[in-house]
Design an enzyme around this catalytic site. Structure first.
Site, mmCIF file in Angstrom:
data_model
loop_
_atom_site.group_PDB
_atom_site.id
_atom_site.type_symbol
_atom_site.label_atom_id
_atom_site.label_comp_id
_atom_site.label_asym_id
_atom_site.label_seq_id
_atom_site.Cartn_x
_atom_site.Cartn_y
_atom_site.Cartn_z
ATOM 1 N N ASP A 1 68.025 -21.905 1.869
ATOM 2 C CA ASP A 1 66.798 -21.895 2.678
ATOM 3 C C ASP A 1 65.701 -22.747 2.030
ATOM 4 O O ASP A 1 64.732 -23.112 2.700
ATOM 5 C CB ASP A 1 66.259 -20.457 2.810
ATOM 6 C CG ASP A 1 66.707 -19.767 4.087
ATOM 7 O OD1 ASP A 1 66.779 -20.443 5.124
ATOM 8 O OD2 ASP A 1 66.963 -18.547 4.027
ATOM 9 N N LYS B 1 73.539 -19.066 13.123
ATOM 10 C CA LYS B 1 73.838 -19.653 11.809
ATOM 11 C C LYS B 1 75.331 -19.503 11.483
ATOM 12 O O LYS B 1 75.968 -20.428 10.989
ATOM 13 C CB LYS B 1 72.972 -18.989 10.729
ATOM 14 C CG LYS B 1 71.516 -19.417 10.811
ATOM 15 C CD LYS B 1 70.582 -18.619 9.915
ATOM 16 C CE LYS B 1 69.134 -19.055 10.175
ATOM 17 N NZ LYS B 1 68.156 -18.342 9.340
ATOM 18 N N GLN C 1 68.016 -13.205 5.814
ATOM 19 C CA GLN C 1 67.181 -13.445 6.994
ATOM 20 C C GLN C 1 65.847 -12.708 6.856
ATOM 21 O O GLN C 1 65.813 -11.525 6.532
ATOM 22 C CB GLN C 1 67.938 -12.997 8.261
ATOM 23 C CG GLN C 1 67.252 -13.363 9.556
ATOM 24 C CD GLN C 1 67.168 -14.869 9.810
ATOM 25 O OE1 GLN C 1 67.992 -15.644 9.333
ATOM 26 N NE2 GLN C 1 66.153 -15.292 10.535
HETATM 27 N N1 GUN Z 1 63.227 -16.175 9.443
HETATM 28 C C1 GUN Z 1 62.677 -17.093 10.256
HETATM 29 N N2 GUN Z 1 63.073 -18.333 9.890
HETATM 30 C C2 GUN Z 1 63.886 -18.183 8.820
HETATM 31 C C3 GUN Z 1 64.625 -19.088 8.023
HETATM 32 O O1 GUN Z 1 64.591 -20.314 8.191
HETATM 33 N N3 GUN Z 1 65.363 -18.521 7.041
HETATM 34 C C4 GUN Z 1 65.403 -17.194 6.805
HETATM 35 N N4 GUN Z 1 66.142 -16.751 5.804
HETATM 36 N N5 GUN Z 1 64.736 -16.329 7.540
HETATM 37 C C5 GUN Z 1 63.985 -16.818 8.546
#
Ligand code: GUN
Length: 279
Positions: free
Chosen positions: A119, A52, A96
């Site tokens: 998100d 990311k 996350q």
């Molecule tokens: N954990 C697994 N997928 C995601 C996601 O798309 N965003 C976040 N913040 N955590 C995750």
């Protein structure tokens, strides 16, 4: 032979479009910054977080890392989020998941300001999706819509079967397909005769988290099959929720794993970050 839906190529197209948009916004004096929070050091989460941050760098958005130890208290995390909510230089906040077991995930999601929730997990953003209003949409399902549209697959009037009902993928996926005028069926672990229901699908979207669960008997000839799953097999190779070897000869179009849905999630996160810059 099925049309192979190339998520790697499509995600790159999207990131290149976003890079251009960011350059234009920067020229107008608008800067982007994403705060990325990780609590603990789960190896899979570390890989996602690194990717990311790399994507941010690629499209020209600054990323701020907050790597917190496993023992961080929930209050400490909530205080950090509140500080970032108030920080005018930060336009996106991402924590996350999963967070350690001693934290309430829902409370953390609720604390992120909806206008910085890139998100799309906050109930306000989920609610906006339900009633068809503007808001951030969960990245993986938003990515699936882009895969379909950019591969020339019509959605309107099609019967779409979504297998899986998670808050992050299955439910928003069904709502997005409905918004695109598909007729939508949601299946889950308690669905009776899952095979028969899946076999009705013109577009079958699978997000169940079980390696190679969807075999040839689940798929109608010529159907579009979208595989959201990703699993590491014993031989070290990756596979999805769909048995690709079995299903590919029957399908009209199919996403590979890896290189299908996976790369789209980060591209759509970047899309949300750019949108957050303009709000
Ligand atoms: N954990 C697994 N997928 C995601 C996601 O798309 N965003 C976040 N913040 N955590 C995750």
């Amino acid at each position: 032979m099925a049309q192979l839906i190339d998520g790697k190529k499509i995600s790159q197209e999207i990131k290149d479009e976003l890079k251009e948009k960011v350059e234009k916004l920067n020229a107008e004096g608008i800067e982007g910054a994403l705060a990325v929070i990780q609590v603990g050091n789960d190896p899979a989460s570390s890989v996602y977080v690194r990717n990311k941050k790399r994507a941010c760098e690629y499209i020209g958005i600054r990323s701020e890392s907050y790597e917190l130890p496993e023992e961080t208290t929930e209050d400490e995390l909530l205080t950090l989020i509140e500080t970032l909510n108030e920080d005018p230089k930060i336009n996106g906040i991402l924590c996350q998941l999963p967070v350690p077991a001693h934290m309430d995930e829902n409370k953390i999601i609720r604390t992120i300001a909806p206008e910085k929730d890139v998100d799309g997990f906050h109930t306000q953003n989920v609610g906006a999706l339900v009633v068809g209003q503007k808001g951030f949409v969960s990245c993986t399902p938003a990515g699936v819509i882009q895969l379909l549209k950019r591969s020339g697959i019509d959605i309107a009037g099609k019967h779409c079967v979504v297998v899986g009902r998670s808050n992050i993928v299955g439910k928003p996926m069904a709502l997005l397909m409905l918004k695109e005028n598909a007729t939508v069926t949601i299946c889950h672990s308690r669905t009776a005769d899952l095979k028969a229901v899946c076999k009705q699908a013109d577009i079958l979207i699978v997000a169940v988290g079980k390696p190679k669960m969807i075999t040839a008997e689940y798929v109608k000839e010529g159907a579009t099959v979208i595989d959201v799953g990703i699993h590491r097999q014993e031989d070290g190779k990756l596979c999805g929720d769909v048995d690709f070897e079995q299903v590919e000869p029957i399908a009209g179009a199919i996403t590979p794993v890896p290189g299908g849905v996976g790369p789209m999630t980060i591209a759509m996160l970047m899309n949300n970050c750019v949108e957050a810059m303009t709000r």
